[in-house]
Design an enzyme around this catalytic site. Structure first.
Site, short mmCIF file in Angstrom:
data_model
loop_
_atom_site.label_atom_id
_atom_site.label_comp_id
_atom_site.label_asym_id
_atom_site.label_seq_id
_atom_site.Cartn_x
_atom_site.Cartn_y
_atom_site.Cartn_z
N LYS A 1 0.88 -1.18 0.00
CA LYS A 1 0.00 0.00 0.00
C LYS A 1 0.91 1.22 0.00
O LYS A 1 2.04 1.17 0.48
CB LYS A 1 -0.88 -0.05 1.27
CG LYS A 1 -1.61 1.24 1.61
CD LYS A 1 -2.93 1.33 0.91
CE LYS A 1 -3.67 2.63 1.24
NZ LYS A 1 -4.40 3.17 0.07
N ASN B 1 -13.63 3.49 -3.77
CA ASN B 1 -12.91 3.77 -2.53
C ASN B 1 -12.43 5.19 -2.51
O ASN B 1 -12.20 5.82 -3.54
CB ASN B 1 -11.74 2.80 -2.34
CG ASN B 1 -10.43 3.35 -2.89
OD1 ASN B 1 -9.76 4.15 -2.25
ND2 ASN B 1 -10.09 2.93 -4.12
N ILE C 1 -9.97 6.02 0.24
CA ILE C 1 -9.20 5.79 1.46
C ILE C 1 -8.37 7.03 1.82
O ILE C 1 -8.27 7.39 2.99
CB ILE C 1 -8.26 4.55 1.30
CG1 ILE C 1 -9.07 3.31 0.87
CG2 ILE C 1 -7.48 4.28 2.57
CD1 ILE C 1 -10.18 2.90 1.81
N CYS D 1 -3.24 8.76 -7.35
CA CYS D 1 -4.33 8.55 -6.39
C CYS D 1 -5.42 9.61 -6.61
O CYS D 1 -5.14 10.81 -6.53
CB CYS D 1 -3.81 8.64 -4.96
SG CYS D 1 -5.16 8.49 -3.77
N GLY E 1 -12.36 -2.72 -10.20
CA GLY E 1 -13.10 -3.98 -10.30
C GLY E 1 -13.32 -4.36 -11.74
O GLY E 1 -12.88 -3.68 -12.68
#
Ligand code: SIN
Length: 291
Positions: free
Chosen positions: A28, A52, A54, A113, A200
């Site tokens: 990560k 997500n 995060i 990100c 996904g």
């Protein structure tokens, strides 16, 4: 390879996948200072994958060195540390901090990100910025460096050319697609940040196209990533020219998946009459379009 953020920081998942089964374990994202990440809710399952936000939660580089790296020593696998920064300079800062550490074989530079900077993706949408970041990292380390690119651009090939010019040894294509979810009755967004990264199986065609565009644009190897959950998916990324493939979101529902993939890939190849994996790599450009 495991995809960053889906398989722990170190080898937390080794009870599901023996270390030697993977080409590489990717951590990560690690940042210089600890990050609490974004407010909850920051994950939501969708029809075909999840969203997500995060926000790069991690315990910072000091904890990574003192707590995580020692647990990796002597492990028969390649360790790729994914690094992040909040300014162009901070990527070089963390690479310099970590480059002398034993147990790290390569860096994956997380330029992409979507869950920080309000999803503006400042490091993965502007070729000169991405080139400068990779050049800064290149200056401070001799270890291999991979640039993780975003699919949220019009011409990913231009980004690939830029990071290659900056000294990248490889490209990971790609990170998550910017997405969002909402409850129409209440108006509540699925994620507290409203927007986040979608990953996904639904993004596989986009990721495959992005990986192919990168392969066509540069000479350095491309690592495919996005929506991979079967041996056939891995072979598709190789067929568009990738030299390695990462598995991400599928690990959450099937943490033992990657341990099975090598045998499943070998089985598919042999059933189809291929003698080696090399025959598959880049195959899409070796056959007529309608063959
Ligand atoms: C996150 O921590 O927000 C996900 C990391 C990423 O998408 O790069």
């Amino acid at each position: 390879m495991s995809a960053s953020g889906t398989f722990g920081h170190g080898l937390e998942m080794r009870h599901f996948v023996p270390p030697e089964k993977l080409g590489a374990w990717v951590s990560k994202t690690v940042t210089m200072r600890p990050r609490h990440g974004n407010p909850a809710p920051r994950i939501q399952e969708t029809e075909a994958g999840f969203l997500n936000s995060i926000g790069l939660e991690n315990r910072g580089v000091e904890s990574y060195v003192s707590d995580t790296l020692p647990s990796l020593s002597g492990i028969a696998s390649v360790i790729v540390t994914n690094i992040g920064g909040h300014t162009p300079e901070s990527f070089a800062e963390i690479a310099a901090y970590l480059t002398g550490q034993e147990g790290i074989h390569a860096f994956e530079v997380n330029l992409s990100c979507p869950n920080v900077d309000q999803g503006r993706l400042p490091f993965s949408t502007d070729p000169p910025v991405a080139e400068a970041i990779m050049a800064g990292v290149r200056e401070v380390t001799d270890k291999p460096i991979f640039a993780k690119l975003s699919p949220n651009v019009t011409r990913i090939g231009d980004m690939a050319v830029a990071v290659e010019a900056g000294g990248a040894d490889g490209i990971t294509a790609v990170n998550t697609l910017l997405g969002m979810g909402v409850d129409w009755r209440t108006g509540a967004p699925a994620l507290a940040t409203k927007m986040g990264g979608y990953s996904g199986v639904g993004m596989k065609p986009v990721a495959l196209r992005c990986a192919y565009e990168c392969v066509r644009a540069v000479k350095i190897p491309v690592i495919g990533c996005g929506g991979v959950r079967t041996a056939g998916d891995v072979l598709e990324f190789l067929a568009v020219g990738c030299r390695a493939v990462q598995v991400g979101t599928a690990n959450f529902s099937d943490p033992g998946l990657m341990a099975r993939l090598p045998e499943e890939i070998a089985g598919l190849l042999s059933d189809a009459g291929f003698e080696s994996l090399e025959e598959v790599i880049g195959r899409v450009d070796r056959v007529p379009a309608h063959a």
